[in-house]
Structure formats: C-alpha cells, structure tokens
Write a protein that holds these residues in place. Structure first.
Motif, PDB file in Angstrom:
ATOM      1  N   THR A 138       1.292  -1.417   0.132  1.00 41.83           N
ATOM      2  CA  THR A 138      -0.212   0.120   0.324  1.00 41.83           C
ATOM      3  C   THR A 138       0.573   1.010  -0.129  1.00 41.83           C
ATOM      4  OG1 THR A 138      -1.415  -1.262   1.540  1.00 41.83           O
ATOM      5  CG2 THR A 138      -2.141   1.053   1.313  1.00 41.83           C
ATOM      6  N   THR A 139       0.488   2.241  -1.277  1.00 41.89           N
ATOM      7  CA  THR A 139       1.391   3.293  -1.275  1.00 41.89           C
ATOM      8  C   THR A 139       0.224   4.533  -0.235  1.00 41.89           C
ATOM      9  OG1 THR A 139       0.572   4.098  -2.897  1.00 41.89           O
ATOM     10  CG2 THR A 139       2.468   2.984  -3.190  1.00 41.89           C
ATOM     11  N   MET A 140       0.995   5.855   0.444  1.00 39.13           N
ATOM     12  CA  MET A 140       0.273   6.437   1.123  1.00 39.13           C
ATOM     13  C   MET A 140      -0.682   7.489   0.099  1.00 39.13           C
ATOM     14  SD  MET A 140       0.779   6.171   4.270  1.00 39.13           S
ATOM     15  CE  MET A 140       1.232   8.363   5.462  1.00 39.13           C
ATOM     16  N   GLU A 141      -0.119   6.984  -1.034  1.00 38.74           N
ATOM     17  CA  GLU A 141      -1.274   8.065  -2.611  1.00 38.74           C
ATOM     18  C   GLU A 141      -2.305   7.354  -1.998  1.00 38.74           C
ATOM     19  OE1 GLU A 141       1.511  10.762  -3.882  1.00 38.74           O
ATOM     20  OE2 GLU A 141       1.861   9.741  -5.962  1.00 38.74           O
ATOM     21  N   ASP A 142      -2.305   5.451  -2.326  1.00 37.34           N
ATOM     22  CA  ASP A 142      -3.130   5.047  -2.996  1.00 37.34           C
ATOM     23  C   ASP A 142      -4.270   5.345  -1.576  1.00 37.34           C
ATOM     24  OD1 ASP A 142      -2.509   3.376  -4.570  1.00 37.34           O
ATOM     25  OD2 ASP A 142      -2.162   1.771  -3.155  1.00 37.34           O
ATOM     26  N   ILE A 143      -4.371   5.562  -0.423  1.00 35.71           N
ATOM     27  CA  ILE A 143      -4.557   6.319   0.592  1.00 35.71           C
ATOM     28  C   ILE A 143      -5.928   7.651   0.475  1.00 35.71           C
ATOM     29  CG2 ILE A 143      -5.301   6.482   3.524  1.00 35.71           C
ATOM     30  CD1 ILE A 143      -3.173   3.793   3.786  1.00 35.71           C
ATOM     31  N   ALA A 144      -4.298   8.426  -0.178  1.00 36.45           N
ATOM     32  CA  ALA A 144      -4.987  10.078   0.180  1.00 36.45           C
ATOM     33  C   ALA A 144      -6.077  10.028  -0.743  1.00 36.45           C
ATOM     34  CB  ALA A 144      -3.508  10.649  -0.080  1.00 36.45           C
ATOM     35  N   GLU A 145      -5.863   9.317  -2.530  1.00 41.87           N
ATOM     36  CA  GLU A 145      -6.290   9.149  -3.525  1.00 41.87           C
ATOM     37  C   GLU A 145      -7.919   9.001  -2.930  1.00 41.87           C
ATOM     38  OE1 GLU A 145      -6.116   7.478  -8.027  1.00 41.87           O
ATOM     39  OE2 GLU A 145      -4.910   6.939  -6.444  1.00 41.87           O
ATOM     40  N   ARG A 146      -7.911   7.946  -1.959  1.00 43.20           N
ATOM     41  CA  ARG A 146      -9.067   7.106  -1.468  1.00 43.20           C
ATOM     42  C   ARG A 146      -9.736   8.153  -0.854  1.00 43.20           C
ATOM     43  NH1 ARG A 146      -9.164   1.260  -2.289  1.00 43.20           N
ATOM     44  NH2 ARG A 146     -10.071   0.199  -0.867  1.00 43.20           N
ATOM     45  N   VAL A 147      -9.079   8.668  -0.071  1.00 45.79           N
ATOM     46  CA  VAL A 147      -9.927   9.187   0.515  1.00 45.79           C
ATOM     47  C   VAL A 147     -10.545  10.694   0.615  1.00 45.79           C
ATOM     48  CG1 VAL A 147      -9.451  11.082   3.158  1.00 45.79           C
ATOM     49  CG2 VAL A 147      -8.737   8.309   2.829  1.00 45.79           C
ATOM     50  N   GLY A 148      -9.886  11.216  -0.759  1.00 49.54           N
ATOM     51  CA  GLY A 148      -9.373  12.636  -1.514  1.00 49.54           C
ATOM     52  C   GLY A 148      -8.521  14.063  -1.255  1.00 49.54           C
ATOM     53  N   VAL A 149      -7.733  13.374  -0.964  1.00 40.34           N
ATOM     54  CA  VAL A 149      -7.126  14.497   0.350  1.00 40.34           C
ATOM     55  C   VAL A 149      -5.449  14.008  -0.390  1.00 40.34           C
ATOM     56  CG1 VAL A 149      -5.893  14.494   1.918  1.00 40.34           C
ATOM     57  CG2 VAL A 149      -8.386  14.872   2.426  1.00 40.34           C
ATOM     58  N   THR A 150      -4.509  15.542   0.267  1.00 43.07           N
ATOM     59  CA  THR A 150      -3.035  14.453  -0.477  1.00 43.07           C
ATOM     60  C   THR A 150      -2.822  14.022   0.518  1.00 43.07           C
ATOM     61  OG1 THR A 150      -2.600  16.763  -0.281  1.00 43.07           O
ATOM     62  CG2 THR A 150      -3.166  16.354  -2.860  1.00 43.07           C
ATOM     63  N   LYS A 151      -1.224  12.967   0.336  1.00 39.42           N
ATOM     64  CA  LYS A 151      -0.119  13.140   1.384  1.00 39.42           C
ATOM     65  C   LYS A 151      -0.039  13.721   2.264  1.00 39.42           C
ATOM     66  CE  LYS A 151       2.947  12.127  -0.954  1.00 39.42           C
ATOM     67  NZ  LYS A 151       3.869  11.183  -1.543  1.00 39.42           N
ATOM     68  N   PRO A 152       0.425  14.736   2.323  1.00 38.88           N
ATOM     69  CA  PRO A 152       1.022  15.893   3.571  1.00 38.88           C
ATOM     70  C   PRO A 152       0.227  15.893   4.573  1.00 38.88           C
ATOM     71  CG  PRO A 152       1.522  16.987   1.422  1.00 38.88           C
ATOM     72  CD  PRO A 152       0.661  15.883   1.143  1.00 38.88           C
ATOM     73  N   LEU A 153      -1.633  15.411   3.916  1.00 38.00           N
ATOM     74  CA  LEU A 153      -2.282  16.101   5.107  1.00 38.00           C
ATOM     75  C   LEU A 153      -2.302  14.656   6.184  1.00 38.00           C
ATOM     76  CD1 LEU A 153      -4.359  17.934   6.575  1.00 38.00           C
ATOM     77  CD2 LEU A 153      -6.021  16.056   5.506  1.00 38.00           C
ATOM     78  N   ILE A 154      -2.175  13.876   5.155  1.00 40.06           N
ATOM     79  CA  ILE A 154      -1.756  12.539   6.358  1.00 40.06           C
ATOM     80  C   ILE A 154      -1.109  12.403   7.102  1.00 40.06           C
ATOM     81  CG2 ILE A 154      -1.829   9.967   6.544  1.00 40.06           C
ATOM     82  CD1 ILE A 154      -3.978  10.199   3.389  1.00 40.06           C
ATOM     83  N   TYR A 155      -0.018  12.836   6.653  1.00 39.02           N
ATOM     84  CA  TYR A 155       1.452  13.425   7.152  1.00 39.02           C
ATOM     85  C   TYR A 155       1.617  13.430   8.554  1.00 39.02           C
ATOM     86  CZ  TYR A 155       4.223  10.212   4.781  1.00 39.02           C
ATOM     87  OH  TYR A 155       4.839   8.930   3.733  1.00 39.02           O
ATOM     88  N   GLU A 156       0.872  14.323   8.005  1.00 39.15           N
ATOM     89  CA  GLU A 156       0.414  15.824   8.902  1.00 39.15           C
ATOM     90  C   GLU A 156      -1.002  15.587  10.692  1.00 39.15           C
ATOM     91  OE1 GLU A 156      -0.268  19.408   8.088  1.00 39.15           O
ATOM     92  OE2 GLU A 156      -1.141  20.772   9.962  1.00 39.15           O
ATOM     93  N   TYR A 157      -1.521  14.477   9.976  1.00 33.77           N
ATOM     94  CA  TYR A 157      -2.515  13.724  11.582  1.00 33.77           C
ATOM     95  C   TYR A 157      -1.675  12.695  11.782  1.00 33.77           C
ATOM     96  CZ  TYR A 157      -6.269  17.063  10.074  1.00 33.77           C
ATOM     97  OH  TYR A 157      -6.226  17.894   9.716  1.00 33.77           O
ATOM     98  N   PHE A 158      -0.882  11.573  11.152  1.00 35.36           N
ATOM     99  CA  PHE A 158      -0.903  10.639  11.547  1.00 35.36           C
ATOM    100  C   PHE A 158       0.665  10.291  11.781  1.00 35.36           C
ATOM    101  CE2 PHE A 158      -4.562  10.004   9.874  1.00 35.36           C
ATOM    102  CZ  PHE A 158      -5.493   9.297  11.397  1.00 35.36           C
ATOM    103  N   GLY A 159       1.450  11.588  10.626  1.00 36.76           N
ATOM    104  CA  GLY A 159       3.020  11.345  11.431  1.00 36.76           C
ATOM    105  C   GLY A 159       3.791  10.679  10.560  1.00 36.76           C
ATOM    106  N   SER A 160       3.352   9.173  10.266  1.00 36.44           N
ATOM    107  CA  SER A 160       4.480   8.310   9.136  1.00 36.44           C
ATOM    108  C   SER A 160       3.501   7.019   8.598  1.00 36.44           C
ATOM    109  CB  SER A 160       5.486   7.858   9.765  1.00 36.44           C
ATOM    110  OG  SER A 160       5.297   6.938  10.635  1.00 36.44           O
ATOM    111  N   LYS A 161       3.689   6.617   8.035  1.00 35.69           N
ATOM    112  CA  LYS A 161       2.895   5.428   7.054  1.00 35.69           C
ATOM    113  C   LYS A 161       3.108   4.295   8.178  1.00 35.69           C
ATOM    114  CE  LYS A 161       3.439   2.110   3.800  1.00 35.69           C
ATOM    115  NZ  LYS A 161       3.828   1.339   3.020  1.00 35.69           N
TER     116      LYS A 161
END
Lengths: 216, 216
Positions: B45-68
DNA sequence: CGACAAACTTACTGCTGGTAAGTTGGCGAC
DNA sequence: GTCGCCAACTTACCAGCAGTAAGTTTGTCG
C-alpha cells in the motif's frame, strides 16, 4: 586496472575479494540475511546492508534470490525447515510408541529449546506477516507443512484413531498458537526457562487432549 | 482560478471538495486506511493510494499521523480497542460471578464473533509484525493491555486466587495464542463456525485451567 | 592458450516515503 | 457585512532504496 585488492600490506578484512561457487555463496547470503533481518527488522534492512556485510554487490543477491521478499522467504523457509528437523528428531528420540503425553511433551520441549538456540530464526518467523501480501501461497504452504507434521504424529497414536479430523486439526492449531505466543511472552520474561514454558503449554492443553482418548 | 470543482454538470464522485474538522477527517482516514491495508497488505500500500481514496493529498495524512507506520499503528490501536470493548461487553453480559467456565467461554466466543464481523480489522492485527522494528514499545503496550484484561478477569475469580501470577500469565498467553491461530486456520476452513471454534479452544484449554481450581 | 561460462560489478531508473513552503476558506470579532 | 486569523489543505519538491541492463573479471576445460 582492477581495484587492486590488498594493495597496501594486509589492510585486514575487505582485502582479497573471494569468488565462491553459487551454492556456497547462497548459503552465506542466507546466513547473513537472517542475522540482519532479525537485528534490524525486514523493513529497516536494505539490500545494500546485506550485500555489504557479505562483501558482494546487490545485483548478485537479486540474481540468486529474485527480490527482497524472495530473500526473506528463503530465510523463513530455511528457519522453518530447521525447526521441523529439530522437532522430528525429538519425536524420534522418544519413539513412536511412547505414551501420547510423552510424545507431546517432547515436541513442545523441542520447540522451546530450538528457540533458545536459534533466537534469530525465531524473530524471523515473527516477521512473516511483513511479507504476506494477501496470504502468500508460499508461506501458507510452509504453515500447512508444520501443522500436518504434528497431525501425522497424532494420527499415528492409536488412542486418537477415533477422533474426527477436523477436531484434531483444530487442536493442533491451538497447540501451535499456544507455543508461538508463549515463546513471544518468554522474551519479556527471561526468568521463564524452556522447561517452564513447556510445562505451561503441556499442562494447559493436555487436559483437553487427553479427554479425546477413550479411557486411559 | 482554483481547480473549479464540478465544472461540468455533476461528474459524480470527485466533485465538490469537502473540508472537514480534523477529528472527523482522522476517523475517515483511519477507516479507509484499515480497508486498504487489509486489502493490499502494508508494504504494497502506498500513502497515495490511501490519500486518493480519501480524496485528500499525502501531506495531510502525514500531518495527522506522522508516518506510514504511525498510520498503521493507529489502525491497529483502533482495531484492538474495538476488540477489547467487544470482549468486555461479553464478560459483563454473563456477570462477574458466573462460573469461571462460562466467563471463559463468553470471552472466547466474543473473539470469534468479532472476527466474523470485522474481518479487515483482524487481517490488520495479523500484519502487526510488519511494523515491529525491534519490538516497538507501542505495540508491545497494546499486547500487554490485552493480556492484562484477561488476567484481571481471571484474578477476580475466587477459585483462582491461589494460583501464582506467572503461571496464570502463561495460561493467558496460551489462550490468546490459541485463539489467534484458530482464527487464522478458520479462514481456510469456512465450514468451521464461530461456535465450533469456541468449542475447540475452550475444550482444549479448559481441562488445564480447571485443574488449577482447588476442587470443583 | 583461447574461449566460454559463471561469478561478479558499475552505473543507472523509477517509485515512494517524507517535507518545506505556500494557498484556501470558514468563522468569530467588531 | 468585512476583516483577519488559524485550521484545513495543496503544490512541488528531495532522498533513498528496490530493482535492472549492460558490462567485466576469472576460473576451467578443450
């Protein structure tokens, strides 16, 4: 001009670059990979870490093992095979016609002794999940091999002849799960010896198992 | 000019970009990440897979969860917590002063029922090993929480008051290991119901456990 | 001694985890 | 209303690592 191995007088270790027949090199790579994976974890280990420690470059490892996952799979296969050999040796030692409890205890004891002697291999097995992209058939087949070995031994015991297959299989899974988990627990509890661990597993599961035996 | 959301008449899904309060977005990310990790495995799984499915970009996920790893940890924590809630609910239902075997059976049964209803969460838990670079303290603490909940329940039973801590702990590990392993086995054996699985675990381990009780 | 193959290397690519530096928009204060 | 402020979010990038194509070395067999 080549890199002139050992140009200056004996600069120790990385001196003369040694060539090796494939089989031997493969074994060496496997040994070192097991070590490094266990030390640093699968993810954190780079192929170059391993290559460097072997004294070789990446592409050679790729030629022999295909991929990083392939290398881990090979390590796991090797570790599992060692474990199986140890277990079967223990069973053979007590003899096939020993009482069921003795056979059972021998197998469990062999497991914990093996863990004590091959800590790195065990850490490896724990990391199995890391590679399993959608239940890799290879790893699944290894697992099956393990339980079926135990199954075969139980099936040889005349006392269990009447027990339905599915129930016995379930019991075998219970035993394997119990052993693995207790082994992990034991890494946090160094004062629990292999014998203690064996006693815990045998005494907790033996009650249920012996209930399957008609009348002892 | 911004990307003009929904320029042409209602091109369905990725239309209006929605803003969300942090807590809500976190929950959504967690839900989707759990799904994707379970489907494809952690590594694949890539972070972009998840980001895309959420409808958001990577850095937001990194801000909220720090890392994969952080994201996976959060998923696991959530899944484990759900499991704990389910288990505790089952215990509460039978009541603290029910016979020990009833309490025991209720806990095991709750586990297998939970697995049936939250298959993705379970796959997640299996992948725990993927993240454990040298026994991550976070995950270790989650584990401890799990077994200590079971320990606490057993400790409440007057019948087990005299059993030494270490032995009881070992038994708890046996039970947890057995449950996990049987659950995995069950994915290969769809004809084994949650009730069958419960019966297998309880009957195999109950014998040993009941032997700890002075005289029933 | 030549040539062939097995053992091994150099020098790359592309992808993905992670980040720095912005941009947008809702909402409360006035 | 409108102004400003902060949370929510994006664009555009980097570094490092898995994996590879195309060589180069060296033992060995005819």
């Amino acid at each position: 001009m080549p890199k002139s191995p050992a140009t200056l007088a004996s600069t120790a270790a990385p001196a003369t670059r040694v060539r090796m027949p494939r089989a031997q090199r493969e074994e060496q790579i496997l040994r070192i990979a097991e070590e490094v994976f266990a030390e640093r974890g699968f993810q954190a280990t780079t192929m170059e870490d391993i290559a460097e420690r072997v004294g070789v470059t990446k592409p050679l490892i790729y030629e022999y093992f295909g991929s990083k996952e392939g290398l881990l799979s090979a390590c796991i296969t090797s570790a599992r095979s060692q474990l199986r050999v140890a277990t079967e040796a223990a069973w053979q030692e007590v003899g096939a016609d020993a009482p069921l409890e003795v056979i059972f205890r021998a197998g469990v004891g062999a497991f914990f002794t093996f863990i004590d002697e091959h800590a790195t291999a065990f850490v490896l097995i724990q990391q199995e999940g890391a590679v399993a992209s959608q239940a890799s058939p290879l790893i699944e087949s290894i697992r099956e091999q393990q339980s079926s070995a135990t199954m075969a031994t139980f099936r040889k015991a005349p006392a269990l002849a009447a027990v339905p297959d599915q129930l016995l299989e379930g019991y075998v899974e219970v035993i394997i799960g119990a052993c693995e988990r207790v082994a992990v627990w034991r890494t946090r509890r160094p004062d629990v010896t292999a014998e203690d661990a064996t006693e815990i597993v045998v005494s907790s599961v033996w009650g249920g198992l012996s209930a399957l035996v008609p009348q002892t």
